[in-house]
Design an enzyme around this catalytic site. Structure first.
Site, PDB file in Angstrom:
ATOM      1  N   TRP A   1       2.537  42.056 -36.844  1.00 44.61           N
ATOM      2  CA  TRP A   1       2.149  42.014 -35.437  1.00 44.61           C
ATOM      3  C   TRP A   1       1.212  43.185 -35.174  1.00 44.61           C
ATOM      4  O   TRP A   1       1.521  44.316 -35.545  1.00 44.61           O
ATOM      5  CB  TRP A   1       3.356  42.122 -34.481  1.00 44.61           C
TER       6      TRP A   1
ATOM      7  N   GLU B   1       2.656  37.135 -36.176  1.00 43.19           N
ATOM      8  CA  GLU B   1       3.263  37.034 -34.839  1.00 43.19           C
ATOM      9  C   GLU B   1       2.203  37.067 -33.738  1.00 43.19           C
ATOM     10  O   GLU B   1       1.441  38.026 -33.615  1.00 43.19           O
ATOM     11  CB  GLU B   1       4.247  38.198 -34.641  1.00 43.19           C
TER      12      GLU B   1
ATOM     13  N   LYS C   1       0.839  36.730 -29.601  1.00 42.26           N
ATOM     14  CA  LYS C   1       1.251  37.288 -28.301  1.00 42.26           C
ATOM     15  C   LYS C   1       0.265  36.872 -27.225  1.00 42.26           C
ATOM     16  O   LYS C   1      -0.923  36.734 -27.479  1.00 42.26           O
ATOM     17  CB  LYS C   1       1.325  38.824 -28.412  1.00 42.26           C
TER      18      LYS C   1
ATOM     19  N   ASP D   1       7.737  34.787 -30.899  1.00 42.42           N
ATOM     20  CA  ASP D   1       8.548  35.749 -30.148  1.00 42.42           C
ATOM     21  C   ASP D   1       8.724  35.179 -28.752  1.00 42.42           C
ATOM     22  O   ASP D   1       7.746  34.815 -28.086  1.00 42.42           O
ATOM     23  CB  ASP D   1       7.821  37.105 -30.124  1.00 42.42           C
TER      24      ASP D   1
ATOM     25  N   HIS E   1       6.551  36.318 -25.851  1.00 41.58           N
ATOM     26  CA  HIS E   1       5.100  36.374 -26.044  1.00 41.58           C
ATOM     27  C   HIS E   1       4.337  35.182 -25.502  1.00 41.58           C
ATOM     28  O   HIS E   1       3.234  34.880 -25.950  1.00 41.58           O
ATOM     29  CB  HIS E   1       4.786  36.559 -27.542  1.00 41.58           C
TER      30      HIS E   1
ATOM     31  N   HIS F   1      11.478  35.623 -33.145  1.00 39.22           N
ATOM     32  CA  HIS F   1      11.906  36.882 -32.548  1.00 39.22           C
ATOM     33  C   HIS F   1      12.609  36.484 -31.263  1.00 39.22           C
ATOM     34  O   HIS F   1      11.959  36.195 -30.259  1.00 39.22           O
ATOM     35  CB  HIS F   1      10.713  37.796 -32.251  1.00 39.22           C
TER      36      HIS F   1
ATOM     37  N   ASP G   1       6.902  40.554 -21.153  1.00 40.65           N
ATOM     38  CA  ASP G   1       7.532  40.761 -22.461  1.00 40.65           C
ATOM     39  C   ASP G   1       8.416  42.007 -22.414  1.00 40.65           C
ATOM     40  O   ASP G   1       8.155  42.996 -23.081  1.00 40.65           O
ATOM     41  CB  ASP G   1       6.401  40.929 -23.496  1.00 40.65           C
TER      42      ASP G   1
ATOM     43  N   ASP H   1      11.580  42.509 -23.309  1.00 42.74           N
ATOM     44  CA  ASP H   1      12.515  42.729 -24.412  1.00 42.74           C
ATOM     45  C   ASP H   1      13.905  43.146 -23.964  1.00 42.74           C
ATOM     46  O   ASP H   1      14.485  44.095 -24.495  1.00 42.74           O
ATOM     47  CB  ASP H   1      11.938  43.747 -25.414  1.00 42.74           C
TER      48      ASP H   1
ATOM     49  N   ASP I   1      14.503  40.573 -31.347  1.00 44.82           N
ATOM     50  CA  ASP I   1      13.521  41.575 -30.932  1.00 44.82           C
ATOM     51  C   ASP I   1      13.746  41.949 -29.476  1.00 44.82           C
ATOM     52  O   ASP I   1      13.189  41.328 -28.571  1.00 44.82           O
ATOM     53  CB  ASP I   1      12.092  41.044 -31.151  1.00 44.82           C
TER      54      ASP I   1
HETATM   55  C1  RNT Z   1       5.585  43.413 -29.962  1.00 46.89           C
HETATM   56  C2  RNT Z   1       6.180  42.484 -30.954  1.00 46.89           C
HETATM   57  C3  RNT Z   1       6.740  43.103 -32.185  1.00 46.89           C
HETATM   58  C4  RNT Z   1       7.520  44.374 -31.908  1.00 46.89           C
HETATM   59  C5  RNT Z   1       8.191  44.946 -33.123  1.00 46.89           C
HETATM   60  C6  RNT Z   1       8.680  46.329 -32.899  1.00 46.89           C
HETATM   61  O1  RNT Z   1       5.244  42.815 -28.796  1.00 46.89           O
HETATM   62  O2  RNT Z   1       7.149  41.699 -30.342  1.00 46.89           O
HETATM   63  O3  RNT Z   1       7.508  42.184 -32.871  1.00 46.89           O
HETATM   64  O4  RNT Z   1       8.463  44.200 -30.905  1.00 46.89           O
HETATM   65  O5  RNT Z   1       7.350  44.843 -34.200  1.00 46.89           O
HETATM   66 ZN    ZN Z   2       8.338  40.435 -31.659  1.00 51.45          ZN
END
Ligand code: RNT
Ligand code: ZN
Length: 412
Positions: free
Chosen positions: A179, A220, A222, A253, A256, A280, A288, A290, A320
């Site tokens: 990523w 990955e 986004k 993810d 994302h 993720h 995003d 998390d 994640d």
């Molecule tokens: C960031 C991505 C990525 C990170 C990690 C720490 O937006 O989601 O996966 O969260 O690599």
């Molecule tokens: Zn991620």
């Protein structure tokens, strides 16, 4: 309610709880190291952050060393039924040396591999393309300067080598996920050139092929990040095309995409074009953000798709999220258990009956069944799973989480 009564209640719907428990025990969840220390890592450097992924909060007990992080992980795994994996980031190296990102080697991660062997935990890996002065412009593999791109290409190559060596040492393939934060705060006039550069850099990075029993490449995508609101170079379309053409895993993810998109709906579409998928699992709140994953609709829908579309064997489930306002170990334990609970619920659904109702356009029966089975005793089956795996649940779990948190609050 006793487990035997619960088993009978599910059997009444044609569902075999024993088969569900056996399947659940086989599904490893890749727990992310970065929940344990707010994505700081163990490099000896003056802190540079960036990439829009800094954790917020200052709850006591953050792991400051690899040993503290491993202690926290050991405790957390002991509260989670089954055997799982650890997803390491390159900035979590464990060495007295101070290699820059383009100098990392397997030896810098050897203590993690020894520990993983000892614990019976599999490893996954990620190059770290953020929190570094050469990423301060939020451009890495797509940077207009060749020198910066070369630096990050070297980091990516070394990460793949390290991941492959880890996989060889552990006898289980390491998913190496790329990523990059690359993007633009304001509207770029040229979106094509950075995307071509990202593609070329990825190609250079992945030029050496590795044995798939040792290392698997994942990319990955986004939608946007803080500081790169106008354009993300590695968008979903970019990486979906890249993964298809280059036969890598595609990482989805859950934070994302646009907040109104259903990420679970994407699985069956991308599964037609890529062999394997990395997830993720995360919880975005307006963006995003998390947050720790809950046993909510988005997670349950994801688990339902994995089971109903029979995608478990070609999906790697990684987590994640990172919340520094609460106990970090509790966050790991609760989030990972929620993923397992969602999978268990999905494994306990009468899919054949539901699919046949749907194929017969009998949406009434489908609705009756999906809603009536919500009353089944999932909690009893989950408690049985925890007890067979010798792991606490309910109040004893809450007490153990609180006790461990208290024991680490003296950390400076
Ligand atoms: C960031 C991505 C990525 C990170 C990690 C720490 O937006 O989601 O996966 O969260 O690599
Ligand atoms: Zn991620």
């Amino acid at each position: 309610m006793s487990y035997d009564s619960a088993k009978a209640a599910f059997a009444d719907w044609g569902v075999d709880t024993e088969a569900a428990l056996a399947k659940l025990a086989e599904i490893p969840i890749s727990m992310h190291c970065w929940q344990g220390d707010d994505v700081v890592g163990f490099e000896k450097k003056s802190g540079s952050s960036g990439g829009g992924i800094q954790a917020t909060g200052n709850h006591p007990g953050r792991a400051r060393t690899p040993d503290e992080l491993r202690a926290d992980l050991e405790f957390s795994y002991s509260m989670i039924p089954g055997s799982h994996r650890l997803n390491l980031h390159a900035c979590y190296l464990d060495t007295d040396q101070n290699p820059d990102r383009d100098e990392i080697e397997f030896s810098h991660f050897a203590p993690w591999v020894d520990w993983a062997k000892d614990q019976g935990v599999g490893l996954d890996f990620n190059p770290t393309f953020f929190a570094h002065e050469k990423a301060d412009d939020n451009l890495t593999l797509s940077h207009p300067e060749q020198g910066i791109r070369d630096f990050w290409i070297e980091h990516g190559k070394r990460s793949r080598d390290i991941a492959a060596q880890m996989g060889a040492a552990l006898g289980s393939p390491v998913v190496n996920n790329v990523w990059v934060p690359d993007g633009y705060k304001d509207t770029p006039v040229d979106r094509f050139s950075p995307r071509k550069r990202l593609e070329q850099s990825l190609n250079a990075m992945m030029a050496t092929s590795h044995d798939k029993t040792q290392m698997l490449d994942a990319v990955e995508s986004k939608l946007f990040g803080i500081g790169v609101e106008a354009c993300t170079v590695g968008s979903h379309e970019f990486y979906m095309g890249y993964a298809i053409r280059n036969e890598t895993l595609l990482c989805l993810d859950m934070g994302h995409f646009h907040p109104t998109e259903n990420v679970a709906d994407k699985l069956s579409s991308v599964a037609l074009s890529v062999d394997e998928i990395l997830l993720h699992v995360s919880r975005p709140m307006r963006w995003d953000s998390d947050h720790v994953i809950l046993l909510d609709d988005s997670i349950m829908q994801m688990a339902q798709e994995l089971v109903s579309a029979d995608l478990l064997d070609r999906t790697y489930i990684g987590l994640d999220f990172f919340d520094a306002t609460i106990s970090r170990t509790a966050a790991w334990v609760i989030g990972t258990r929620n993923m397992q609970k969602a999978l268990l619920r999905a494994l306990l659904a009468p899919w054949e009956q539901l699919k046949s109702a749907e194929d017969n356009l009998d949406y009434t029966s489908r609705l009756v069944v999906t809603e009536e089975i919500k009353d089944l005793p999932y909690a009893t089956v989950w408690a049985e799973f925890c007890s067979r795996m010798d792991v606490a649940s309910g109040k004893p779990l809450a007490a153990a989480l609180a006790q461990y948190q208290t024991s680490i609050e003296g950390r400076g």
